[in-house]
Structures are given as C-alpha cells and as structure tokens.
Design an enzyme around this catalytic site. Structure first.
Site, PDB file in Angstrom:
ATOM      1  N   ASN A  66       0.818  -1.205   0.000  1.00 13.57           N
ATOM      2  CA  ASN A  66       0.000   0.000   0.000  1.00 13.57           C
ATOM      3  C   ASN A  66       0.856   1.260   0.000  1.00 13.57           C
ATOM      4  O   ASN A  66       2.083   1.207   0.181  1.00 13.57           O
ATOM      5  CB  ASN A  66      -0.936  -0.005   1.204  1.00 13.57           C
ATOM      6  CG  ASN A  66      -2.247  -0.713   0.910  1.00 13.57           C
ATOM      7  OD1 ASN A  66      -2.602  -0.952  -0.239  1.00 13.57           O
ATOM      8  ND2 ASN A  66      -2.971  -1.052   1.964  1.00 13.57           N
ATOM      9  N   CYS A  75      -5.670  -7.042  -3.848  1.00 10.78           N
ATOM     10  CA  CYS A  75      -6.112  -5.797  -4.478  1.00 10.78           C
ATOM     11  C   CYS A  75      -6.792  -6.165  -5.782  1.00 10.78           C
ATOM     12  O   CYS A  75      -6.137  -6.615  -6.731  1.00 10.78           O
ATOM     13  CB  CYS A  75      -4.930  -4.855  -4.720  1.00 10.78           C
ATOM     14  SG  CYS A  75      -5.419  -3.310  -5.537  1.00 10.78           S
ATOM     15  N   ASN A  77      -8.416  -4.271  -8.116  1.00  7.24           N
ATOM     16  CA  ASN A  77      -8.087  -3.461  -9.284  1.00  7.24           C
ATOM     17  C   ASN A  77      -6.701  -3.788  -9.816  1.00  7.24           C
ATOM     18  O   ASN A  77      -6.482  -3.841 -11.024  1.00  7.24           O
ATOM     19  CB  ASN A  77      -8.179  -1.975  -8.929  1.00  7.24           C
ATOM     20  CG  ASN A  77      -9.610  -1.486  -8.853  1.00  7.24           C
ATOM     21  OD1 ASN A  77     -10.473  -1.921  -9.599  1.00  7.24           O
ATOM     22  ND2 ASN A  77      -9.865  -0.567  -7.938  1.00  7.24           N
ATOM     23  N   HIS A 152     -12.918  -6.000   5.211  1.00  6.24           N
ATOM     24  CA  HIS A 152     -13.731  -4.835   4.889  1.00  6.24           C
ATOM     25  C   HIS A 152     -14.870  -4.693   5.894  1.00  6.24           C
ATOM     26  O   HIS A 152     -15.460  -5.688   6.329  1.00  6.24           O
ATOM     27  CB  HIS A 152     -14.343  -4.964   3.491  1.00  6.24           C
ATOM     28  CG  HIS A 152     -13.352  -4.798   2.390  1.00  6.24           C
ATOM     29  ND1 HIS A 152     -13.138  -3.602   1.749  1.00  6.24           N
ATOM     30  CD2 HIS A 152     -12.498  -5.696   1.820  1.00  6.24           C
ATOM     31  CE1 HIS A 152     -12.193  -3.757   0.830  1.00  6.24           C
ATOM     32  NE2 HIS A 152     -11.794  -5.015   0.855  1.00  6.24           N
ATOM     33  N   GLU A 201      -9.404   3.191   2.051  1.00 10.60           N
ATOM     34  CA  GLU A 201      -8.587   1.982   1.976  1.00 10.60           C
ATOM     35  C   GLU A 201      -7.479   2.039   3.017  1.00 10.60           C
ATOM     36  O   GLU A 201      -6.758   3.044   3.116  1.00 10.60           O
ATOM     37  CB  GLU A 201      -7.997   1.842   0.569  1.00 10.60           C
ATOM     38  CG  GLU A 201      -7.423   0.488   0.286  1.00 10.60           C
ATOM     39  CD  GLU A 201      -7.187   0.264  -1.200  1.00 10.60           C
ATOM     40  OE1 GLU A 201      -6.588  -0.778  -1.532  1.00 10.60           O
ATOM     41  OE2 GLU A 201      -7.583   1.109  -2.026  1.00 10.60           O
ATOM     42  N   ARG A 202      -7.333   0.977   3.802  1.00  9.46           N
ATOM     43  CA  ARG A 202      -6.314   0.968   4.848  1.00  9.46           C
ATOM     44  C   ARG A 202      -4.930   1.171   4.227  1.00  9.46           C
ATOM     45  O   ARG A 202      -4.598   0.571   3.207  1.00  9.46           O
ATOM     46  CB  ARG A 202      -6.365  -0.330   5.652  1.00  9.46           C
ATOM     47  CG  ARG A 202      -6.083  -1.568   4.844  1.00  9.46           C
ATOM     48  CD  ARG A 202      -5.998  -2.833   5.671  1.00  9.46           C
ATOM     49  NE  ARG A 202      -5.779  -3.971   4.784  1.00  9.46           N
ATOM     50  CZ  ARG A 202      -5.427  -5.180   5.185  1.00  9.46           C
ATOM     51  NH1 ARG A 202      -5.251  -5.422   6.468  1.00  9.46           N
ATOM     52  NH2 ARG A 202      -5.241  -6.148   4.313  1.00  9.46           N
ATOM     53  N   CYS A 210     -11.906   0.789  -5.562  1.00 10.10           N
ATOM     54  CA  CYS A 210     -11.348  -0.323  -4.785  1.00 10.10           C
ATOM     55  C   CYS A 210     -12.086  -1.583  -5.205  1.00 10.10           C
ATOM     56  O   CYS A 210     -13.281  -1.730  -4.934  1.00 10.10           O
ATOM     57  CB  CYS A 210     -11.511  -0.069  -3.292  1.00 10.10           C
ATOM     58  SG  CYS A 210     -10.900  -1.430  -2.257  1.00 10.10           S
ATOM     59  N   GLY A 211     -11.383  -2.472  -5.896  1.00  5.06           N
ATOM     60  CA  GLY A 211     -12.020  -3.673  -6.422  1.00  5.06           C
ATOM     61  C   GLY A 211     -12.507  -4.615  -5.340  1.00  5.06           C
ATOM     62  O   GLY A 211     -13.645  -5.104  -5.392  1.00  5.06           O
ATOM     63  N   THR A 212     -11.663  -4.881  -4.334  1.00  6.43           N
ATOM     64  CA  THR A 212     -12.116  -5.770  -3.267  1.00  6.43           C
ATOM     65  C   THR A 212     -13.222  -5.106  -2.452  1.00  6.43           C
ATOM     66  O   THR A 212     -14.119  -5.780  -1.938  1.00  6.43           O
ATOM     67  CB  THR A 212     -10.958  -6.189  -2.346  1.00  6.43           C
ATOM     68  OG1 THR A 212     -10.353  -5.026  -1.773  1.00  6.43           O
ATOM     69  CG2 THR A 212      -9.925  -7.006  -3.117  1.00  6.43           C
ATOM     70  N   GLY A 213     -13.179  -3.751  -2.354  1.00  9.65           N
ATOM     71  CA  GLY A 213     -14.251  -3.043  -1.666  1.00  9.65           C
ATOM     72  C   GLY A 213     -15.579  -3.209  -2.386  1.00  9.65           C
ATOM     73  O   GLY A 213     -16.630  -3.394  -1.750  1.00  9.65           O
TER      74      GLY A 213
END
Length: 270
Positions: A66, A75, A77, A152, A201-202, A210-213
C-alpha cells in the site's frame, strides 16, 4: 542499478508494477522503499506498488504494498491491471488466495475465492454478528464485515457522498476491534442492481476505486438481501460489475489501463 516499471490504473486506482518474474529486483523490497516509490511528491507515485514474481503453482505471484509501504493480501483493481499486462487467461497467486483473470472486450474479469464472513476470518478482536456488528462510529453504525482476501467493513447509508469519510475512515481503520486494520466502505443501494460506493482503503486513504471493496460491498448487500446476485457498483472512478455465484465464488469485471513505462535508479529509493 536501474529498474524498469509500468504505471497502470484500474478506474483511477493507480499502481507501479515491477516485473521480477525473469530478472529479480536488486535487493529485497523493504516497506521503506515501497513507501518512497509510492510518494506522489518525491517518488513515482501510486496507491499500490505491485511486484510480480515467478510461481510454481500459478502464472505468477503478486505481492502488494500500500501507499504507506505496508504489504497487504489482495487488491482487485491491481489484479485486473496485472491480468491486462499478462495478456492471456492467468492464475495469480497472492497471500490472500489464488485469483484467476480473463480478458474480454475492453475489460478484465477476476475470479475471487469464496468470501469469508465468520468473525475470526475477518478477523475481529472478539466474537460478534458480522451481518450487523453492534458498533458505531459517529453517524456510521452496524456495519457488515466481509473478508475477500482482505478485511472490509461496509456501512449502508442514505447518501454515501454525504459521509465525512476523511474523518471517520482513519478512526475506523485503526479501531482495536480490527487487529489487522480494515478497509472502510460507505454504500448507498440505488436499486436491486445498482450500488454507489466510496472507500477508505487501509494504508492508502480515499481511493477513486477499490475492487475488493466493491466485491465486499456487493456480498454484504446480498447477504442483507438488498440486491440481486449481480450488481453494478459505481465508484468515483467508474463502474464495476460484481456477481456472487451459487458456488460461492465472486466475479469482478471492469476496465484496466496501462498509463506509461519508465525506469528509476534503485539506490535512489533504497
């Protein structure tokens, strides 16, 4: 020694990609070097630094750092960006699990592993209901917790654009209830097929995408029966299509772009 890099982004969530599959980096990448490269004033600048390494069980291994230099598990994205870079269907090993990518007409799809929803899988500091956590921070209350390779917390609100995420995001990210910190998502359900989303995002802060978000938020909304099993998640940088299949796997589809290529002197950032 000069090292080549590729600058890429997925809906504005941007990355430096270092391809070490054939030529290893001059030295082990430290958190300090990752943070220096990610700095937008004195480095190349990015949300995440991505290192591709050889793998015996996959097309490649992807390591993710990060903006603050900390290494993280996943991640979404960046996975799409790497899928575009590889140019063919690929299996990408990460510390958050095995991901698979395919290329479509101007988009890249990523197959993620089954989301984890038990409190110890997030992880949380102690047992609680992850579908409506009995906690609140300011105006944000009762989030859903989901792990899709990284943790998340998802808050459903009437208007995600009105939430002071710059203030509440870091407070929630660093709360002791999240021993590995957490990504903070504020979402508004528009209809059964549409969600609007902003993400803190942390280790990064607010991001354009944020893809995983997007995946975690879609799963959270589906768990609460607010939306159908396939939705479009609209982030500030653009839309992602998320489908949660009956077998438990998640498919995320969206654009990815190569911006430019260059090189830098390793010792300048080591």
């Amino acid at each position: 020694m000069r090292v080549e890099f590729i600058k890429m982004h997925g809906l504005g969530n941007d990355f430096i990609v270092l391809d070490a599959r054939e030529n290893a980096l001059p030295a082990a990448l430290t958190n300090e070097t990752a943070r220096a490269l990610a700095d937008r004033h004195t480095g190349i600048g990015c949300d995440q630094l991505i290192v591709l390494e050889p793998s015996d069980s996959a097309t490649c291994r992807m390591r993710i750092y990060n903006h603050d230099g900390g290494e993280v598990e996943a991640c979404g994205n960046a996975t799409r960006a790497v899928g575009l870079l590889l140019g063919e269907p690929a299996r990408i090993a990460t510390s958050g699990g095995m991901l698979e990518t395919t290329l479509g007409d101007g988009v890249v799809s990523v197959e993620l592993e089954t989301p984890r929803c038990e409190w110890e899988q997030i992880p949380l500091a102690y047992a609680m209901d992850t579908l409506a956590m009995p906690l609140g921070w300011g105006e944000l209350e009762q989030p859903v917790a989901v792990n899709v390779g990284n943790p998340h917390a998802i808050f459903f609100v009437d208007d995600c654009d009105a939430v002071p995420l710059d203030q509440l995001g870091p407070e929630i990210e660093h709360d002791a209830v999240f021993p590995e910190r957490v990504n903070v998502n504020v979402a508004t359900v528009v209809d059964r097929q549409t969600i609007r989303l902003r993400v803190w995002e942390r280790g990064v802060g607010q991001t354009r995408a944020c893809g995983t978000g997007a995946c975690a938020t879609a799963v959270a909304a589906m768990r609460r029966k607010l939306v159908d099993r396939e939705v479009t998640v609209h982030l500030p940088g653009g839309p992602l299509t998320i489908a949660w299949r009956e077998d438990g796997g998640i498919t995320m589809t969206g654009g990815a772009t190569e911006s430019f290529r260059g090189s830098f002197e390793w010792d300048d950032f080591a």
